[in-house]
Design a protein around this motif. Structure first.
Motif, mmCIF file in Angstrom:
data_model
loop_
_atom_site.group_PDB
_atom_site.id
_atom_site.type_symbol
_atom_site.label_atom_id
_atom_site.label_comp_id
_atom_site.label_asym_id
_atom_site.label_seq_id
_atom_site.Cartn_x
_atom_site.Cartn_y
_atom_site.Cartn_z
ATOM 1 N N ALA A 57 10.406 11.672 -2.160
ATOM 2 C CA ALA A 57 9.263 12.099 -2.977
ATOM 3 C C ALA A 57 8.140 11.100 -2.746
ATOM 4 N N ASP A 58 7.009 11.584 -2.230
ATOM 5 C CA ASP A 58 5.851 10.707 -2.092
ATOM 6 C C ASP A 58 5.077 10.779 -3.409
ATOM 7 N N GLU A 59 5.322 9.766 -4.232
ATOM 8 C CA GLU A 59 4.702 9.719 -5.571
ATOM 9 C C GLU A 59 3.540 8.720 -5.593
ATOM 10 N N VAL A 60 2.997 8.448 -4.410
ATOM 11 C CA VAL A 60 1.921 7.453 -4.338
ATOM 12 C C VAL A 60 0.768 7.847 -5.273
ATOM 13 N N GLN A 61 0.443 9.138 -5.260
ATOM 14 C CA GLN A 61 -0.674 9.589 -6.111
ATOM 15 C C GLN A 61 -0.189 10.172 -7.441
ATOM 16 N N THR A 62 0.914 10.879 -7.418
ATOM 17 C CA THR A 62 1.390 11.570 -8.630
ATOM 18 C C THR A 62 2.160 10.650 -9.579
ATOM 19 N N LEU A 69 7.970 15.166 0.696
ATOM 20 C CA LEU A 69 7.049 16.058 -0.020
ATOM 21 C C LEU A 69 6.292 15.302 -1.103
ATOM 22 N N GLU A 70 5.057 15.702 -1.327
ATOM 23 C CA GLU A 70 4.328 15.261 -2.519
ATOM 24 C C GLU A 70 4.667 16.262 -3.630
ATOM 25 N N PRO A 71 4.976 15.794 -4.820
ATOM 26 C CA PRO A 71 5.263 16.737 -5.922
ATOM 27 C C PRO A 71 4.073 17.634 -6.258
ATOM 28 N N PHE A 112 -0.644 14.824 2.686
ATOM 29 C CA PHE A 112 -1.280 13.537 2.987
ATOM 30 C C PHE A 112 -0.309 12.432 2.604
ATOM 31 N N HIS A 113 0.102 11.638 3.602
ATOM 32 C CA HIS A 113 1.054 10.558 3.322
ATOM 33 C C HIS A 113 0.531 9.200 3.762
ATOM 34 N N GLY A 114 -0.706 9.134 4.256
ATOM 35 C CA GLY A 114 -1.250 7.853 4.695
ATOM 36 C C GLY A 114 -1.632 7.912 6.159
ATOM 37 N N LYS A 115 -2.142 6.796 6.671
ATOM 38 C CA LYS A 115 -2.751 6.840 8.003
ATOM 39 C C LYS A 115 -2.203 5.817 8.993
ATOM 40 N N ALA A 156 2.840 3.703 -5.210
ATOM 41 C CA ALA A 156 1.784 2.695 -4.950
ATOM 42 C C ALA A 156 0.641 2.941 -5.944
ATOM 43 N N LYS A 157 -0.571 2.938 -5.468
ATOM 44 C CA LYS A 157 -1.775 3.185 -6.269
ATOM 45 C C LYS A 157 -1.725 2.556 -7.669
ATOM 46 N N ALA A 158 -1.350 3.327 -8.693
ATOM 47 C CA ALA A 158 -1.441 2.833 -10.072
ATOM 48 C C ALA A 158 -0.353 1.810 -10.424
ATOM 49 N N SER A 206 0.845 -1.200 0.000
ATOM 50 C CA SER A 206 0.000 0.000 0.000
ATOM 51 C C SER A 206 0.876 1.243 0.000
ATOM 52 N N GLY A 207 0.219 2.386 -0.161
ATOM 53 C CA GLY A 207 0.938 3.655 -0.160
ATOM 54 C C GLY A 207 1.510 3.988 1.200
ATOM 55 N N THR A 208 0.705 3.777 2.229
ATOM 56 C CA THR A 208 1.176 4.151 3.569
ATOM 57 C C THR A 208 2.388 3.315 3.969
ATOM 58 N N GLU A 209 2.390 2.044 3.569
ATOM 59 C CA GLU A 209 3.561 1.203 3.871
ATOM 60 C C GLU A 209 4.794 1.674 3.110
ATOM 61 N N ALA A 210 4.585 2.167 1.904
ATOM 62 C CA ALA A 210 5.721 2.670 1.125
ATOM 63 C C ALA A 210 6.321 3.891 1.828
ATOM 64 N N VAL A 211 5.449 4.750 2.365
ATOM 65 C CA VAL A 211 5.931 5.937 3.080
ATOM 66 C C VAL A 211 6.644 5.520 4.373
ATOM 67 N N GLU A 212 6.027 4.602 5.130
ATOM 68 C CA GLU A 212 6.675 4.110 6.366
ATOM 69 C C GLU A 212 8.082 3.627 6.060
HETATM 70 N N1 PLP Z 1 0.674 9.182 -0.065
HETATM 71 C C1 PLP Z 1 -0.113 9.896 -0.875
HETATM 72 C C2 PLP Z 1 0.444 11.080 -1.603
HETATM 73 C C3 PLP Z 1 -1.458 9.549 -1.040
HETATM 74 O O1 PLP Z 1 -2.243 10.282 -1.849
HETATM 75 C C4 PLP Z 1 -1.960 8.418 -0.339
HETATM 76 C C5 PLP Z 1 -3.367 8.036 -0.474
HETATM 77 O O2 PLP Z 1 -4.206 8.727 -0.977
HETATM 78 C C6 PLP Z 1 -1.089 7.701 0.483
HETATM 79 C C7 PLP Z 1 0.226 8.109 0.599
HETATM 80 C C8 PLP Z 1 -1.562 6.505 1.233
HETATM 81 O O3 PLP Z 1 -1.799 5.450 0.370
HETATM 82 P P1 PLP Z 1 -2.688 4.219 0.818
HETATM 83 O O4 PLP Z 1 -4.090 4.694 0.922
HETATM 84 O O5 PLP Z 1 -2.488 3.182 -0.257
HETATM 85 O O6 PLP Z 1 -2.149 3.743 2.136
#
Ligand code: PLP
Length: 413
Positions: free
Chosen positions: A224-229, A191-193, A140-143, A253-255, A112-118
């Motif tokens: 770089a948090d590229e989870v969404q971008t 940072l998110e781009p 927003f980097h996850g929860k 993550a995501k796509a 998942s995205g949050t795990e990638a950030v962790e």
């Molecule tokens: N980082 C960014 C920039 C996000 O937009 C999101 C989710 O929207 C996340 C991290 C967290 O991803 P996930 O919901 O897969 O844990």
């Protein structure tokens, strides 16, 4: 019949408030099947997906080449035994090293995205032997605990305090504020781009490049948090590519799973990876890197290249944005600004109440859009990159109607 049953089970076993909210938004059916940009519900009603699973469906739903690759893995070796080598994981790591900027080379796969950030946060502490992080307000980097600490919105953070120590949040887009916050204890700046859930906030030109310079000068890493971008959402492989910035670590993550499998990746340069190379089992994951997900990732990257989706997404996004800007100019009482890059577009509204109304009106017109998680005043559109012009025209027409209806009652919202 199973529709009512499913909703009742949501009420009883998932969350009654969530079930109520969905009903209130007019979402009282079950998703049954999807393909391309269409989601079909249990009544046979077809919705155009302009939300794209919060940015997950870059290739649309169920891209046949991704499905085929996953089916192959399913019938051979779906989950990794973790002891022998795993071909799909190696192939995906190679493909990512190829498409990511600069010296990014090594990958660790998660779900998942949050795990990638962790993972990025841990790798940064390991590589620098420093403890602190600088993140952006409204980010927003996850929860999960670490990524939630980096997330810049108190609504999500406060109920879970105390969070991790050592985090400072500065204004997004303000390079001077960033420079003032980074010091010799900073392990990384994250940072998110483009801030996604924060309301599709595009930073001023040069900001990301400046962030990299600041990090370099102070011996900190840039995450770089590229989870969404990432993965073509903004018209290039990654958001940082718009400024030619080369981060030390990247969360993806995501796509990445082609909209078929959940997968995330922590990607790092050899320097950032030093600690993990010394001790590879400091970070592990049972499911991470499984063949089903990695096969989907490899296929997704291949499809992006074969179908020229960076260019197509970038053109479709420019077309959609231009159409939305026209609507914004016509209805300034409802829309203050349209912004974004590629197929990541935010529509800032004059009033928070207009967001819920527009979302409901669009759903009534069988088009799925949503507001951003940190900022309900911003409606976001993140359609599949493959969406054709005729469908975008239809979306724009419906959106114009919805905005016109909202304009009639904007005073009361
Ligand atoms: N980082 C960014 C920039 C996000 O937009 C999101 C989710 O929207 C996340 C991290 C967290 O991803 P996930 O919901 O897969 O844990």
């Amino acid at each position: 019949m199973y529709v009512e049953e499913t909703i009742n089970k949501y009420e009883k076993y998932i969350n009654p408030a969530q079930a109520k909210l969905f009903r209130f938004m007019g979402l009282d059916s079950v998703e049954a099947e999807a393909s391309g940009w269409i989601i079909k519900d249990s009544n046979g009603k077809e919705f155009i997906d302009c939300l794209g699973g919060y940015g997950m469906f870059a290739l649309g739903h169920r891209h046949p080449k991704v499905v085929e690759a996953v089916e192959q893995a399913l019938h051979t070796m779906p989950m990794c035994g973790k002891v022998l080598f795993n071909r799909q994981m190696a192939d995906l790591a190679e493909a990512l090293a190829d498409i990511t900027p600069g010296a990014l080379q090594y990958s660790f796969f998660v779900n998942s995205g949050t795990e990638a950030v962790e993972g990025c946060l841990k790798v940064a502490r390991l590589a620098t032997k420093r403890t602190n992080f600088v993140a952006a307000k409204n980010a927003f980097h996850g929860k999960t605990m670490g990524s939630l600490t980096a997330t810049g919105r108190d609504l999500y953070r406060d109920p879970f305090k105390p969070l991790l120590s050592g985090f400072t949040h500065v204004e997004y887009g303000d390079a001077d504020a960033l420079a003032a916050a980074v010091d010799e204890n900073t392990a990384a700046v994250i940072l998110e781009p483009i801030q996604g859930e924060g309301g599709i906030i595009v930073p001023p030109a040069g900001y990301l490049a400046k962030a990299k310079e600041i990090c370099q000068a102070k011996g900190a890493l840039l995450i770089a948090d590229e989870v969404q971008t990432g993965m073509g959402r903004t018209g290039k492989w990654f958001g940082v590519d718009h400024e030619g910035v080369e981060p030390d670590l990247m969360a993806c993550a995501k796509a990445l799973g082609g909209g078929v499998m959940p997968i995330g990746a922590i990607i790092g340069t050899p320097d950032a990876w030093k600690g993990l190379i010394e001790a590879p089992f400091l970070h592990t994951s049972t499911f991470g890197g499984n063949q089903l997900a990695c096969a989907a990732g490899v296929a997704a990257i291949k499809v992006m290249k074969e179908e020229n989706l960076l260019e197509r997404g970038s053109e479709a996004g420019a077309y959609l944005k231009a159409g939305l800007e026209k609507i914004a100019a016509e209805f300034p009482s409802v829309i203050t600004e349209v912004r974004g890059r590629g197929m990541m577009i935010g529509i800032e509204l004059t009033k928070e109440g207009a967001g819920g109304m527009l979302m409901s009106l669009m759903i009534m017109k069988n088009i799925i859009v949503a507001y951003t998680l940190n900022n309900p005043k911003v409606i976001r559109m993140e359609p599949p990159l493959i969406m054709p012009k005729e469908v975008i025209d239809h979306v724009l027409e419906a959106f114009r109607d919805a905005v016109a209806q909202t304009a009639d009652v904007i005073e009361d919202l």
